[in-house]
Design an enzyme around this catalytic site. Sequence first.
Site, PDB file in Angstrom:
ATOM      1  N   TYR A  70      23.485   9.691  38.710  1.00 16.71           N
ATOM      2  CA  TYR A  70      23.466   9.379  37.274  1.00 16.71           C
ATOM      3  C   TYR A  70      24.887   9.185  36.768  1.00 16.71           C
ATOM      4  O   TYR A  70      25.774   9.996  37.049  1.00 16.71           O
ATOM      5  CB  TYR A  70      22.795  10.525  36.517  1.00 16.71           C
ATOM      6  CG  TYR A  70      22.793  10.389  35.018  1.00 16.71           C
ATOM      7  CD1 TYR A  70      21.758   9.729  34.361  1.00 16.71           C
ATOM      8  CD2 TYR A  70      23.814  10.933  34.240  1.00 16.71           C
ATOM      9  CE1 TYR A  70      21.739   9.612  32.972  1.00 16.71           C
ATOM     10  CE2 TYR A  70      23.807  10.817  32.853  1.00 16.71           C
ATOM     11  CZ  TYR A  70      22.768  10.158  32.237  1.00 16.71           C
ATOM     12  OH  TYR A  70      22.752  10.046  30.860  1.00 16.71           O
ATOM     13  N   GLU A 156      24.235   3.773  29.782  1.00 19.74           N
ATOM     14  CA  GLU A 156      23.661   4.700  30.752  1.00 19.74           C
ATOM     15  C   GLU A 156      23.127   3.942  31.960  1.00 19.74           C
ATOM     16  O   GLU A 156      22.344   3.001  31.805  1.00 19.74           O
ATOM     17  CB  GLU A 156      22.541   5.503  30.105  1.00 19.74           C
ATOM     18  CG  GLU A 156      21.858   6.492  31.033  1.00 19.74           C
ATOM     19  CD  GLU A 156      20.669   7.173  30.385  1.00 19.74           C
ATOM     20  OE1 GLU A 156      20.755   8.395  30.140  1.00 19.74           O
ATOM     21  OE2 GLU A 156      19.667   6.479  30.105  1.00 19.74           O
TER      22      GLU A 156
END
Length: 339
Positions: A70, A156
């Site tokens: 991530y 993101e």
Amino acid sequence: RKCWQAGVPRRVEQRPGRRRVRLAAGADEARLLAQGMLGHRLRTRQTGPEGRPCHRLLVVEPAKPVREFYLAVAMDTGGSGGPILMAARLGGTGIEEAASSVVARPLGPEAALSGAGAAEVAERVLGLAGREAESAARFAQQLCRMFSASDATLLEVNPAAVDSHGQVLCLDCKLNVDSNARFRQPELCSARDWAQEDPRDATAAGCGLKYVGMDGDIGCLVNGAGLAMATMDIVKLHGGEPANFLDVGGTVTAKQVAQALDIIGSDGRVTAALVNIFGGIVRCDVVAEGLVSALQRLRPGLPVVVRLQGNRGSEARQLLRREAAPPSASASAWTRRPG
């Protein structure tokens, strides 16, 4: 809305409208899968139970990730107020359950990440080494540069992945652009799919109004975000439920006021409308002119309570008395009663 191959087959629900990522062996299977997606509603944790309509698909070559992680850059609204880089060794849908594993690194005002800082994130936070670490470090720096160049509030990548050649891939991405910077990002903002939005929000945006639809039954038309929030609080305090947040701003025109009341009146759940204007920069008579125009076509029987106080408030109330229904007992308010 988001239908793409994320690299490996995942177990997903088979009911129409629930298929998000599908792997096709060829053109015929891809055609069948597309028929099960297009025209249905996509339901995820982000969309809520009502889902979002799916009219477009993204078809890409399958990726073969060796490992997922991530990476994101966001504005730290609850802390420094500046941009931060967030990273975690776990990527994909499990990141929401493992939020405590996300490591945040403050960035400067320009969201710049040095080579040494990027290497530290890749090696110590993501646990990568060698070619994989070098690729991830470059990727993190590129992410920071893109965040700054696009006037983003959130960029993101979840998941990011490393393939068998040590290269970092972006398998899924979310980009939020600061609404105040839309004039600087016409290409990015033109990609917004208004079919995915609340129709009331889309109409208001086209009129230059700051509107957020809600689930209540009392429509609110107010100038100034602070007064709009206070007005909704008052509605709640007295047992009501606001149907919307609507800030017409200080430079509103009569046409925009009329459009704002049209939007409120078009919501079938609204049983009454409350207009609360404190005239500082905004002129109350301009607001009244727009109200008079909209009242002529407003849904019959819908009560409208208007408070006009401040800049040219007296002239505004006179206009309403002359052009619309009789005023209420209050010297600074006017009410259109049903019937």
